[in-house]
Design a protein around this motif. Structure first.
Motif, PDB file in Angstrom:
ATOM      1  N   ARG A 190       0.831  -1.208   0.000  1.00 35.96           N
ATOM      2  CA  ARG A 190       0.000   0.000   0.000  1.00 35.96           C
ATOM      3  C   ARG A 190       0.865   1.256   0.000  1.00 35.96           C
ATOM      4  O   ARG A 190       1.634   1.502   0.941  1.00 35.96           O
ATOM      5  CB  ARG A 190      -0.921   0.005   1.213  1.00 35.96           C
ATOM      6  N   HIS A 210      -5.616  -0.970   8.744  1.00 34.75           N
ATOM      7  CA  HIS A 210      -5.764  -1.342   7.350  1.00 34.75           C
ATOM      8  C   HIS A 210      -5.543  -2.837   7.191  1.00 34.75           C
ATOM      9  O   HIS A 210      -4.626  -3.412   7.785  1.00 34.75           O
ATOM     10  CB  HIS A 210      -4.746  -0.611   6.466  1.00 34.75           C
ATOM     11  N   ARG A 247      -4.527  -3.824   4.480  1.00 40.71           N
ATOM     12  CA  ARG A 247      -3.231  -3.653   3.823  1.00 40.71           C
ATOM     13  C   ARG A 247      -2.509  -2.520   4.531  1.00 40.71           C
ATOM     14  O   ARG A 247      -2.846  -1.349   4.353  1.00 40.71           O
ATOM     15  CB  ARG A 247      -3.415  -3.310   2.351  1.00 40.71           C
TER      16      ARG A 247
END
Length: 324
Positions: free
Chosen positions: A224, A247, A249
């Motif tokens: 990311r 997150h 990611r």
């Protein structure tokens, strides 16, 4: 990757885009739906393809604003497989204009092909009174068969652009692409290619690495990396939100498009330094359409080496993926 060419066979891969778009009215060049016409049907409108040994394959049928990792993975894999074939001279890809510069960059970074990979597109749908897709595809064929062609290029409105430099610079004009200070690689004039400078891949020092491609194809997500722009009256709140949010990611990198020669608002700079302290990679580019960040000792963050913001984001994501 195989280098020998034992015949003039071309491969045409379709991904959708405006070149494959349809509108209800022929006079409508903006209210169309992209990705409606199959790539095999596009061939029928291009006389230059009538005498070419051609393999046609539909990879996707999307509006390129919706380009995804999964399409890139399939496209890169199929291009690599076709380039390995001794009889294939080049691969042509039809693509939407919105993200063609990003796709070109990813393909060049991963494949580094000695044979030409020619991406082409259109600014008007196939149903337009005067569609530009057939001419662009015809020009792409000329480039694909050009003796000096190599690497990933974008062909549109008679211009040939390198993958590293090309950018969409206009929302509507047929000649919507530009290569900034570097300039176009060449042009197509009545089916003949005139080169302005050496093809980008002529001096490629890093060879194709099939392991890198295999790693790219195998992942579910790229690392990311977010893109942030510095501007007047900004602060670091967006960076701090990104750091604080959970997150699926995790955040791995940030590209900041600075003002001018890579300057960044002091409040945003403070937040980015905090991100660096937490292990987030930060790279600096400029929001200016022309020029690049000229390196100097006072640069706040790692230089993106002249890449545009969107390409700098991809470069950092690929670096994080392939360096891990």
């Amino acid at each position: 990757m195989a280098q020998a060419i034992q015949g003039p066979r071309l491969v045409l891969l379709g991904t959708g885009g405006t070149i494959a778009g349809r509108a209800v009215q022929a006079a409508d060049n903006v209210g169309y739906v992209a990705g409606q016409v199959g790539v095999a049907q596009l061939v029928t409108a291009v006389p230059a393809l009538g005498s070419v040994s051609l393999d046609v394959e539909q990879i996707a049928q999307i509006d390129s604003k919706d380009m995804s990792l999964s399409v890139w993975q399939t496209l890169a894999s199929r291009i690599a497989a076709h380039l390995e074939r001794q009889e294939v001279q080049a691969v042509i890809v039809t693509h939407g204009t919105d993200t063609i510069e990003e796709t070109a960059f990813v393909l060049q970074r991963l494949l580094r092909p000695a044979k030409p990979v020619v991406l082409t597109c259109a600014m008007r749908p196939s149903t337009a009174l005067a569609p530009d897709g057939p001419q662009n595809l015809s020009d792409a064929v000329a480039v694909a068969r050009h003796a000096e062609a190599a690497g990933v290029v974008v062909v549109c409105a008679g211009q040939v652009h390198g993958a590293r430099d090309v950018a969409k610079s206009h929302t509507y004009r047929l000649d919507a692409f530009d290569s900034g200070d570097a300039g176009a690689l060449g042009c197509v004039e009545e089916g003949q290619v005139r080169a302005f400078r050496p093809w980008d891949s002529a001096g490629e020092c890093t060879p194709y690495d099939p392991k890198a491609l295999a790693r790219f194809v195998a992942v579910e997500d790229l690392p990311r990396v977010e893109l942030i722009t510095s501007h007047a009256d900004t602060d670091g709140s967006l960076v701090r939100v990104l750091l604080a949010l959970p997150h699926a990611r995790p955040l791995r990198g940030i590209v900041v498009a600075g003002t001018g020669n890579g300057t960044v608002h002091h409040l945003l700079s403070d937040a980015l330094r905090d991100a660096q302290a937490q292990g987030i990679r930060v790279r600096l580019t400029t929001r200016c359409a022309g020029g690049r960040v000229v390196p100097h000792p006072g640069l706040a963050f790692e230089d993106a080496k002249g890449l545009s913001p969107v390409k700098a984001r991809l470069a950092l994501a690929l670096d994080l993926l392939l360096e891990a």
